[in-house]
Design a protein around this motif. Structure first.
Motif, PDB file in Angstrom:
ATOM      1  N   LYS A  93      15.945   2.658  -1.231  1.00  0.00           N
ATOM      2  CA  LYS A  93      15.258   1.948  -2.328  1.00  0.00           C
ATOM      3  C   LYS A  93      15.459   0.437  -2.244  1.00  0.00           C
ATOM      4  O   LYS A  93      14.620  -0.323  -2.722  1.00  0.00           O
ATOM      5  CB  LYS A  93      15.769   2.452  -3.680  1.00  0.00           C
ATOM      6  CG  LYS A  93      15.324   3.883  -4.027  1.00  0.00           C
ATOM      7  CD  LYS A  93      15.841   4.282  -5.391  1.00  0.00           C
ATOM      8  CE  LYS A  93      15.192   5.534  -5.943  1.00  0.00           C
ATOM      9  NZ  LYS A  93      15.505   6.769  -5.253  1.00  0.00           N
ATOM     10  N   GLU A  94      16.566   0.003  -1.635  1.00  0.00           N
ATOM     11  CA  GLU A  94      16.846  -1.436  -1.528  1.00  0.00           C
ATOM     12  C   GLU A  94      15.731  -2.169  -0.780  1.00  0.00           C
ATOM     13  O   GLU A  94      15.498  -3.349  -1.014  1.00  0.00           O
ATOM     14  CB  GLU A  94      18.177  -1.668  -0.786  1.00  0.00           C
ATOM     15  CG  GLU A  94      19.400  -1.365  -1.622  1.00  0.00           C
ATOM     16  CD  GLU A  94      19.466  -2.223  -2.880  1.00  0.00           C
ATOM     17  OE1 GLU A  94      19.412  -3.447  -2.748  1.00  0.00           O
ATOM     18  OE2 GLU A  94      19.549  -1.650  -3.980  1.00  0.00           O
ATOM     19  N   LEU A  95      15.079  -1.445   0.109  1.00  0.00           N
ATOM     20  CA  LEU A  95      14.000  -2.066   0.885  1.00  0.00           C
ATOM     21  C   LEU A  95      12.886  -2.566  -0.042  1.00  0.00           C
ATOM     22  O   LEU A  95      12.264  -3.589   0.222  1.00  0.00           O
ATOM     23  CB  LEU A  95      13.443  -1.048   1.882  1.00  0.00           C
ATOM     24  CG  LEU A  95      12.550  -1.584   2.976  1.00  0.00           C
ATOM     25  CD1 LEU A  95      13.299  -2.478   3.928  1.00  0.00           C
ATOM     26  CD2 LEU A  95      11.911  -0.440   3.742  1.00  0.00           C
ATOM     27  N   ILE A  96      12.662  -1.840  -1.130  1.00  0.00           N
ATOM     28  CA  ILE A  96      11.649  -2.269  -2.107  1.00  0.00           C
ATOM     29  C   ILE A  96      12.280  -3.202  -3.142  1.00  0.00           C
ATOM     30  O   ILE A  96      11.741  -4.260  -3.452  1.00  0.00           O
ATOM     31  CB  ILE A  96      11.019  -1.040  -2.795  1.00  0.00           C
ATOM     32  CG1 ILE A  96      10.196  -0.257  -1.783  1.00  0.00           C
ATOM     33  CG2 ILE A  96      10.152  -1.471  -3.978  1.00  0.00           C
ATOM     34  CD1 ILE A  96       9.628   1.033  -2.298  1.00  0.00           C
ATOM     35  N   LYS A  97      13.436  -2.819  -3.652  1.00  0.00           N
ATOM     36  CA  LYS A  97      14.073  -3.580  -4.745  1.00  0.00           C
ATOM     37  C   LYS A  97      14.464  -4.993  -4.318  1.00  0.00           C
ATOM     38  O   LYS A  97      14.395  -5.925  -5.080  1.00  0.00           O
ATOM     39  CB  LYS A  97      15.338  -2.862  -5.225  1.00  0.00           C
ATOM     40  CG  LYS A  97      15.061  -1.777  -6.235  1.00  0.00           C
ATOM     41  CD  LYS A  97      16.278  -1.440  -7.062  1.00  0.00           C
ATOM     42  CE  LYS A  97      17.293  -0.647  -6.279  1.00  0.00           C
ATOM     43  NZ  LYS A  97      18.325  -0.045  -7.135  1.00  0.00           N
ATOM     44  N   TYR A 135      13.479   9.259   4.283  1.00  0.00           N
ATOM     45  CA  TYR A 135      12.708  10.421   3.827  1.00  0.00           C
ATOM     46  C   TYR A 135      11.296  10.343   4.397  1.00  0.00           C
ATOM     47  O   TYR A 135      10.595   9.360   4.179  1.00  0.00           O
ATOM     48  CB  TYR A 135      12.662  10.473   2.295  1.00  0.00           C
ATOM     49  CG  TYR A 135      11.845  11.628   1.775  1.00  0.00           C
ATOM     50  CD1 TYR A 135      12.272  12.939   1.969  1.00  0.00           C
ATOM     51  CD2 TYR A 135      10.640  11.431   1.110  1.00  0.00           C
ATOM     52  CE1 TYR A 135      11.528  14.012   1.513  1.00  0.00           C
ATOM     53  CE2 TYR A 135       9.885  12.495   0.651  1.00  0.00           C
ATOM     54  CZ  TYR A 135      10.335  13.785   0.853  1.00  0.00           C
ATOM     55  OH  TYR A 135       9.595  14.847   0.407  1.00  0.00           O
ATOM     56  N   SER A 136      10.903  11.377   5.118  1.00  0.00           N
ATOM     57  CA  SER A 136       9.577  11.414   5.748  1.00  0.00           C
ATOM     58  C   SER A 136       8.682  12.450   5.090  1.00  0.00           C
ATOM     59  O   SER A 136       9.144  13.525   4.684  1.00  0.00           O
ATOM     60  CB  SER A 136       9.709  11.799   7.226  1.00  0.00           C
ATOM     61  OG  SER A 136      10.454  10.836   7.922  1.00  0.00           O
ATOM     62  N   LEU A 137       7.394  12.124   5.018  1.00  0.00           N
ATOM     63  CA  LEU A 137       6.392  13.074   4.524  1.00  0.00           C
ATOM     64  C   LEU A 137       5.051  12.677   5.141  1.00  0.00           C
ATOM     65  O   LEU A 137       4.231  12.022   4.514  1.00  0.00           O
ATOM     66  CB  LEU A 137       6.329  13.021   2.984  1.00  0.00           C
ATOM     67  CG  LEU A 137       5.439  14.050   2.305  1.00  0.00           C
ATOM     68  CD1 LEU A 137       5.991  15.465   2.498  1.00  0.00           C
ATOM     69  CD2 LEU A 137       5.297  13.767   0.818  1.00  0.00           C
ATOM     70  N   HIS A 140       9.446   6.884   3.413  1.00  0.00           N
ATOM     71  CA  HIS A 140       9.257   6.537   1.994  1.00  0.00           C
ATOM     72  C   HIS A 140      10.515   5.855   1.457  1.00  0.00           C
ATOM     73  O   HIS A 140      11.456   6.538   1.020  1.00  0.00           O
ATOM     74  CB  HIS A 140       8.945   7.797   1.180  1.00  0.00           C
ATOM     75  CG  HIS A 140       7.557   8.308   1.409  1.00  0.00           C
ATOM     76  ND1 HIS A 140       6.496   8.006   0.584  1.00  0.00           N
ATOM     77  CD2 HIS A 140       7.043   9.063   2.415  1.00  0.00           C
ATOM     78  CE1 HIS A 140       5.389   8.555   1.048  1.00  0.00           C
ATOM     79  NE2 HIS A 140       5.703   9.215   2.161  1.00  0.00           N
ATOM     80  N   PRO A 141      10.537   4.522   1.412  1.00  0.00           N
ATOM     81  CA  PRO A 141      11.740   3.821   0.938  1.00  0.00           C
ATOM     82  C   PRO A 141      11.990   4.003  -0.555  1.00  0.00           C
ATOM     83  O   PRO A 141      13.100   3.756  -1.021  1.00  0.00           O
ATOM     84  CB  PRO A 141      11.444   2.351   1.273  1.00  0.00           C
ATOM     85  CG  PRO A 141       9.968   2.253   1.376  1.00  0.00           C
ATOM     86  CD  PRO A 141       9.491   3.580   1.851  1.00  0.00           C
ATOM     87  N   ILE A 199       0.884  -1.177   0.000  1.00  0.00           N
ATOM     88  CA  ILE A 199       0.000   0.000   0.000  1.00  0.00           C
ATOM     89  C   ILE A 199       0.920   1.225   0.000  1.00  0.00           C
ATOM     90  O   ILE A 199       1.702   1.424   0.940  1.00  0.00           O
ATOM     91  CB  ILE A 199      -0.944   0.050   1.216  1.00  0.00           C
ATOM     92  CG1 ILE A 199      -1.848  -1.192   1.238  1.00  0.00           C
ATOM     93  CG2 ILE A 199      -1.800   1.313   1.154  1.00  0.00           C
ATOM     94  CD1 ILE A 199      -2.927  -1.156   2.325  1.00  0.00           C
ATOM     95  N   ALA A 200       0.852   2.003  -1.087  1.00  0.00           N
ATOM     96  CA  ALA A 200       1.749   3.148  -1.235  1.00  0.00           C
ATOM     97  C   ALA A 200       1.251   4.347  -0.440  1.00  0.00           C
ATOM     98  O   ALA A 200       0.061   4.418  -0.095  1.00  0.00           O
ATOM     99  CB  ALA A 200       1.858   3.510  -2.710  1.00  0.00           C
TER     100      ALA A 200
END
Lengths: 173, 197
Positions: A163-167, A120-122, A157-158, A49-50
């Protein structure tokens, strides 16, 4: 196939909150939460869930559309608003905690987040720790990652930093 | 939704404008004319934005800033407030691609002003971005360079497939950011599908 569940109110935000995730995955399909069907969940190997924009909060008024998470057993990652939903469905409460930009994190050393020191937080809100979940990461202000079995939630936000967390990591769950 | 676009006349803000205009009404452009050529927040130079706004048939809010770290965000906030007041905008579009420094500061200002913030190029692959610009018939001129391997002979060149290949070669050689996101190269849009003839 990894199913990406879209929370955005405005399609223009898909380029900001969905595309950066699908760009990292070889085999994904995007469906908006308002049109999600049980068969979509059955076909998926994993679900993400994005997150969505700071001003979007319609999903909080439609939590019944996410009740399927309670019995979901396949690998699941909730990002930002996705982590809020994961927690709320499991009895957590929303907690005001605004963070925008790079945030320093303390992470649990034996988890898949162990190498992460900043993110990165938002977001405007985090959650309290839902019963039965483990806290994997936190900032000075709030909880940033939770886990129970195959269900993971990250407030950061990975797809921006980490990004490795998703990749790699979410694909390996 | 009525939107303003943070516009420098460079390729990223123009391409963000192009993408946003397909889905929403663009009510005005906002330009910060920074007197600091090394500003981390704002593209320089912006001397062509008045002309470009005319070609886009869009009103322009142009505000000068000294480009000092302490005050440039306040100047940006004033400009966005003016757009909200004069054009009743409900959101702001930026051309941010990878700069968390820029994006998070603009997100904060939009949040304070209760505006949506849209970043349609966010995290886009730099090579894909520049190829898409050419494919969508954006004519983009290089106006400033600041990186190893990019000398003054690059200034004035129009980005096309040959230039993209040269940038790829430089990327392989010294890690140059092909899209110039770190200020390695600044650009100006000469023509694009949104310009009125």
């Amino acid at each position: 196939m990894i199913l990406i569940i879209n929370l955005n109110k405005y399609k223009l935000h898909d380029l900001e909150f969905i595309r950066p995730i699908t760009d990292l995955l070889d085999d994904s399909k995007v469906i908006h939460y308002k049109t999600l069907k049980r068969k979509d969940l059955e076909k998926a190997d994993k679900v993400i869930i994005a997150g969505t924009s700071l001003k979007d909060s319609d999903y909080l008024k439609e939590l019944d559309k996410f009740s399927w998470i309670k019995s979901y057993r396949k690998p699941f990652l909730g990002i930002c608003a996705g982590m809020q939903i994961l927690g709320l469905i499991h009895g957590a409460k929303l907690k005001k905690a605004k963070e925008i930009g790079v945030t320093k994190l303390k992470t649990k050393t034996d988890s898949m987040l162990k190498k992460i020191t900043q993110a990165y937080s938002l977001h405007q809100y985090s959650i309290t720790l839902p019963k039965g979940f483990t806290k994997l990461a936190e900032s000075d202000k709030c909880i940033h990652a939770i886990k129970k079995d195959n269900l993971y939630g990250v407030l950061f936000h990975p797809e921006v930093i980490n990004k490795e967390l998703i990749k790699k990591d979410i694909i390996c769950i | 939704m009525r939107l303003a676009v943070l516009f420098s006349g460079g390729k990223d803000s123009a391409f963000a404008l192009y993408k946003a205009s397909k889905l929403h009404k663009i009510s005005c452009l906002i330009t910060l004319d920074s007197k600091n050529p090394d500003s981390y927040m704002f593209h320089t130079p912006v001397d062509k934005v008045d002309f470009l706004a005319q070609r886009l048939s869009l009103p322009l809010i142009k505000i000068s800033t000294l480009g000092k770290k302490e005050t440039e965000l306040q100047d940006l906030k004033l400009a966005i407030q003016k757009a909200k007041r004069d054009y009743k905008i409900q959101g702001l579009v930026t051309g941010a691609v990878a700069s968390i420094y820029q994006a998070s500061r603009i997100q904060s200002i939009c949040h304070e002003l209760d505006l949506y913030c849209f970043n349609p190029l966010w995290q886009k692959d730099q090579l894909e971005l520049i190829n898409e610009l050419v494919k969508e018939k954006f004519k983009v001129k290089i106006v400033k360079v600041a990186a190893d391997g990019l000398d003054e002979s690059w200034i004035g060149k129009i980005i096309d497939k040959t230039i993209i290949q040269d940038l790829i070669d430089l990327n392989k050689k010294n890690g140059l950011n092909i899209a110039g996101e770190g200020g390695e190269l600044e650009t100006e849009v000469i023509d694009c599908p949104l310009f009125k003839k």
